[in-house]
Design an enzyme around this catalytic site. Structure first.
Site, PDB file in Angstrom:
ATOM      1  N   LYS A  98      -9.642  -8.878   5.829  1.00  0.00           N
ATOM      2  CA  LYS A  98      -9.357  -8.039   6.986  1.00  0.00           C
ATOM      3  C   LYS A  98      -9.919  -8.667   8.259  1.00  0.00           C
ATOM      4  O   LYS A  98     -11.057  -9.135   8.273  1.00  0.00           O
ATOM      5  CB  LYS A  98      -9.960  -6.647   6.789  1.00  0.00           C
ATOM      6  CG  LYS A  98      -9.373  -5.869   5.624  1.00  0.00           C
ATOM      7  CD  LYS A  98     -10.068  -4.526   5.461  1.00  0.00           C
ATOM      8  CE  LYS A  98      -9.527  -3.759   4.268  1.00  0.00           C
ATOM      9  NZ  LYS A  98     -10.216  -2.459   4.079  1.00  0.00           N
ATOM     10  N   VAL A 112      -6.432   1.031   5.945  1.00  0.00           N
ATOM     11  CA  VAL A 112      -5.010   1.218   6.215  1.00  0.00           C
ATOM     12  C   VAL A 112      -4.508   2.269   5.224  1.00  0.00           C
ATOM     13  O   VAL A 112      -5.041   2.349   4.104  1.00  0.00           O
ATOM     14  CB  VAL A 112      -4.197  -0.090   6.080  1.00  0.00           C
ATOM     15  CG1 VAL A 112      -4.699  -1.142   7.036  1.00  0.00           C
ATOM     16  CG2 VAL A 112      -4.194  -0.625   4.661  1.00  0.00           C
ATOM     17  N   GLU A 163      -6.086   8.029   7.283  1.00  0.00           N
ATOM     18  CA  GLU A 163      -5.780   8.933   6.167  1.00  0.00           C
ATOM     19  C   GLU A 163      -4.313   9.377   6.267  1.00  0.00           C
ATOM     20  O   GLU A 163      -3.895  10.016   7.223  1.00  0.00           O
ATOM     21  CB  GLU A 163      -6.697  10.156   6.112  1.00  0.00           C
ATOM     22  CG  GLU A 163      -8.169   9.829   6.004  1.00  0.00           C
ATOM     23  CD  GLU A 163      -8.542   9.139   4.687  1.00  0.00           C
ATOM     24  OE1 GLU A 163      -7.694   9.121   3.764  1.00  0.00           O
ATOM     25  OE2 GLU A 163      -9.659   8.614   4.586  1.00  0.00           O
ATOM     26  N   CYS A 181       0.837  -1.190   0.000  1.00  0.00           N
ATOM     27  CA  CYS A 181       0.000   0.000   0.000  1.00  0.00           C
ATOM     28  C   CYS A 181       0.878   1.248   0.000  1.00  0.00           C
ATOM     29  O   CYS A 181       1.602   1.501   0.972  1.00  0.00           O
ATOM     30  CB  CYS A 181      -0.914   0.014   1.220  1.00  0.00           C
ATOM     31  SG  CYS A 181      -1.873   1.541   1.382  1.00  0.00           S
TER      32      CYS A 181
END
Length: 248
Positions: free
Chosen positions: A60, A73, A86, A33
């Site tokens: 998750k 996430v 965020e 990510c």
């Protein structure tokens, strides 16, 4: 599976981790990510010890939804069990909360300009994401959005006359745009192979090379092959979040 990695302690997130003690902080993350990588870069740049809980985004754990709306996430758990999410909000919180190794410019005007550039980079991010995950015909405007956006940052580096946007070392702007620049070679595979022309973005490519040699960047840096293989698995509907472990 638990293991140590530098100043971080990393665990896999199937089992809920114990409550934090003292002034410890915990990053809920995922290795692939880019938004989570943003937060890790800021924490590492400020030399803040933290725990990492890597989350399988395809499955998750239920406990995560009790901490973060939608199980998002990155998320940062801080003192008293408070949780922030965020990436930009978390980055600003870290900068305000921990004063060592400041990442934003001292000058309020320059800081505001850097924040504007961070917001402008979001257009590049959104377009890159669309190009990477789309299978089939590309939007004819995507190339233009990326080339115009990167030209803005190329000119900014020329105007500043420094190796990094932050000056002689990476600052907040450098760190927050880096994850997508690390993944830029993916565009050659899943986008337009002529998009990142060396003659057009000489300063940016020099910046990218220098960033990749920075110790704080190396801590989370992945070779393009990993990003390409992960994206291939994602596009096939079976994202391989254990790709790095399986390669070792």
């Amino acid at each position: 599976m638990d293991y140590e990695q530098g100043i971080n302690f990393t665990v896999y997130g199937s089992k809920e981790p114990p409550p934090l003690k003292g002034n410890k902080i915990r990053l809920y993350s995922n290795r692939f990510c880019p938004y989570a990588q943003r937060v890790a870069l800021v924490l590492d740049a400020k030399k803040i010890p933290y725990e990492v809980v890597n989350i399988n985004l395809s499955n998750k754990p239920e406990w995560l939804f009790d901490k973060v709306p939608g199980g998002k996430v990155p998320a940062l758990e801080v003192e008293n069990g408070e949780v922030l999410w965020e990436s930009l909000i978390i980055a600003d919180y870290i900068e305000d909360r921990y004063h060592q190794h400041p990442l934003y410019p001292k000058d309020p005007l320059q800081k505001a300009k850097d924040r504007i550039l961070i917001e402008q980079f979001n257009r590049i991010i959104n377009t890159m994401y669309r190009m990477m995950v789309s299978i089939g015909r590309m939007n004819i405007n995507d190339d233009e959005v990326i080339t115009k956006g990167l030209s803005t940052f190329e000119k900014e580096l020329k105007d500043r006359g420094t190796p990094f946007f932050g000056g002689t070392k990476p600052g907040m702007l450098d760190l927050l745009i880096w994850p997508w620049c690390e993944r830029a070679d993916i565009l050659k595979v899943f986008g337009n192979q002529h998009l990142l022309r060396r003659d057009r973005y000489k300063k940016l490519l020099e910046w990218r090379n220098q960033m990749s040699e920075e110790a704080i960047v190396k801590k989370s840096l992945l070779h393009s092959d990993y990003h390409i293989k992960y994206l291939q698995s994602y596009r096939a509907g079976m994202p391989d979040y254990d790709l790095i472990l399986n390669s070792n």
